[in-house]
Enzyme design. Structure first.
Site, short mmCIF file in Angstrom:
data_model
loop_
_atom_site.label_atom_id
_atom_site.label_comp_id
_atom_site.label_asym_id
_atom_site.label_seq_id
_atom_site.Cartn_x
_atom_site.Cartn_y
_atom_site.Cartn_z
N LYS A 55 0.84 -1.20 0.00
CA LYS A 55 0.00 0.00 0.00
C LYS A 55 0.88 1.25 0.00
O LYS A 55 2.05 1.20 0.38
CB LYS A 55 -0.93 0.03 1.22
CG LYS A 55 -0.24 0.01 2.60
CD LYS A 55 0.24 1.34 3.16
CE LYS A 55 0.83 1.22 4.55
NZ LYS A 55 1.66 2.38 4.94
N ALA A 92 9.58 -0.35 5.18
CA ALA A 92 9.50 0.52 4.02
C ALA A 92 8.28 1.45 4.04
O ALA A 92 8.15 2.30 3.18
CB ALA A 92 9.46 -0.32 2.75
N GLY A 93 7.35 1.23 4.98
CA GLY A 93 6.12 2.03 4.98
C GLY A 93 5.14 1.57 3.91
O GLY A 93 4.18 2.27 3.57
N LEU A 94 5.38 0.36 3.36
CA LEU A 94 4.52 -0.17 2.29
C LEU A 94 3.58 -1.26 2.79
O LEU A 94 2.82 -1.84 2.02
CB LEU A 94 5.39 -0.72 1.14
CG LEU A 94 6.24 0.31 0.40
CD1 LEU A 94 7.17 -0.37 -0.60
CD2 LEU A 94 5.37 1.35 -0.32
N GLY A 108 4.07 -4.32 3.96
CA GLY A 108 4.29 -5.70 3.50
C GLY A 108 3.90 -6.75 4.54
O GLY A 108 3.12 -7.65 4.23
N SER A 117 0.17 -6.81 5.19
CA SER A 117 -0.59 -7.38 4.07
C SER A 117 -0.46 -8.90 4.06
O SER A 117 -1.44 -9.63 3.83
CB SER A 117 -0.08 -6.79 2.75
OG SER A 117 -0.88 -7.23 1.69
N ASP A 175 -2.51 -1.64 10.63
CA ASP A 175 -2.80 -1.60 9.19
C ASP A 175 -3.49 -2.88 8.69
O ASP A 175 -3.93 -2.92 7.54
CB ASP A 175 -1.49 -1.51 8.39
CG ASP A 175 -0.97 -0.10 8.29
OD1 ASP A 175 -1.68 0.83 8.73
OD2 ASP A 175 0.15 0.07 7.77
O1 C5P Z 1 0.02 -1.28 15.10
P1 C5P Z 1 1.42 -1.47 14.70
O2 C5P Z 1 2.03 -2.74 15.26
O3 C5P Z 1 1.66 -1.36 13.24
O4 C5P Z 1 2.21 -0.27 15.37
C1 C5P Z 1 3.58 -0.32 15.62
C2 C5P Z 1 3.92 0.81 16.57
O5 C5P Z 1 3.80 2.06 15.90
C3 C5P Z 1 3.03 0.94 17.79
O6 C5P Z 1 3.47 0.11 18.85
C4 C5P Z 1 3.14 2.41 18.11
O7 C5P Z 1 4.36 2.68 18.80
C5 C5P Z 1 3.27 3.06 16.76
N1 C5P Z 1 1.97 3.52 16.24
C6 C5P Z 1 1.39 4.65 16.79
N2 C5P Z 1 0.18 5.09 16.30
C7 C5P Z 1 -0.42 4.44 15.30
C8 C5P Z 1 0.14 3.29 14.72
C9 C5P Z 1 1.36 2.86 15.22
O8 C5P Z 1 1.95 5.28 17.69
N3 C5P Z 1 -1.58 4.91 14.83
#
Ligand code: C5P
Length: 288
Positions: A20, A107-109, A111, A114, A146
């Site tokens: 994405k 990468a912010g994509l 992966g 998904s 995500d």
């Molecule tokens: O939800 P995910 O595991 O992708 O998030 C990784 C980390 O990124 C979280 O533990 C948090 O530190 C940060 N994060 C956040 N706010 C979000 C999504 C992620 O602070 N909306």
């Protein structure tokens, strides 16, 4: 977008897991649980990982991956999805799983997210849909913010920590050039730096007004302060005649350009390789 392809008799199915980009990502505040509130638009793109799943006769689970830098132990989001699905449904089977990575990680994509969503959807389809859409989405949110988005196969707006998703009409098919420098950016680091971060002079952070909305990413501010190649790359992309708009995706490190209609995105990608160095990952893709 293809979802499930029947394979040779032993292989039960292959799942495709698209990457994405975020067309915009606004951070609106920090929450008490450590997460940040966001308002973002996520677009699946034509760059995909593939997961092959074959059922074993015993209960063992073996995961292999084409990319040796991706862990294949229980920390892998594919196995976390499998375990979450097993707990939610009270089932247990043995699987040979192969993950063919095309989406770079860090990468912010999206992966890993998904892959996790494709696995959940695949297991649910194979098991005759024991979980409804809402249950599947709730389970996905326990794996990552995500992941619920990737259960949908379309452009979505997301709020909350990113897990509250709403599919949106998106009639555009945007040509993209993606550039992922060799360094990875940990998502928690990008969010933690957001509140205290400052804009670098000479870099465009302001929303870029496009037909499909205003493109802006609030995580550029903290990330650009530390990884200064990225603002240089953004400025370079914005200067190129093929570029309509340029932005960082998610928490980086991928920068992407949306090419103008009729422009030669491949030519832009070739010049980007020369600008960044031949070993830099550069890819032409499009939104789905
Ligand atoms: O939800 P995910 O595991 O992708 O998030 C990784 C980390 O990124 C979280 O533990 C948090 O530190 C940060 N994060 C956040 N706010 C979000 C999504 C992620 O602070 N909306």
């Amino acid at each position: 977008m293809k979802r499930i392809l029947p394979l040779m008799p032993r292989s039960v199915l292959t799942l495709s897991a698209p990457a994405k980009i975020n067309l915009w990502l606004r951070v609106t505040g920090k929450r008490d649980d450590g997460y940040h509130e966001v308002e973002t638009r996520l677009c699946p793109i034509s760059l995909e990982d593939e997961i092959s799943l074959s059922k074993r006769t015993d209960k063992a689970v073996k995961l292999s991956c084409s990319d040796a830098t991706v862990p294949t132990n229980e920390s892998n989001l594919v196995l976390r999805s499998l375990r979450a699905f097993e707990s939610a449904t009270g089932t247990r089977s043995g699987w040979d799983i192969h993950l063919e990575k095309h989406i770079p990680h860090g990468a912010g994509l999206g992966g890993g997210s998904s892959d996790a969503a494709a696995m959940l959807r695949g297991l649910n389809d194979l098991g005759g849909s024991p979980l409804g859409q809402q249950e599947l989405s709730d389970l996905a949110a326990t794996i990552g913010s995500d992941v619920p988005f990737f259960l949908h196969e379309t452009v979505c707006d997301a709020t909350g920590r990113g897990e509250k998703v709403q599919p949106v009409e998106f009639p555009w098919r945007l040509p993209l050039v993606l550039i992922k420098p060799s360094f990875n950016i940990p998502t928690p680091w990008a969010y933690q730096g957001w509140a205290e971060s400052r804009e670098l002079p000479g870099t465009l952070y302001a929303p870029q007004l496009c037909e499909w909305g205003n493109m802006v990413n609030d995580l550029e501010r903290p990330v650009f302060e530390k990884w200064t190649l990225l603002p240089t790359l953004k400025t370079w992309l914005l200067d190129q005649p093929e570029t309509h708009a340029a932005l960082m995706s998610g928490s980086g490190s991928t920068m992407f350009a949306i090419a103008r209609s009729g422009a030669d995105a491949a030519a832009l990608a070739e010049r980007a390789k020369v600008f960044c160095g031949e070993t830099t990952w550069v890819q032409v893709a499009e939104t789905l």
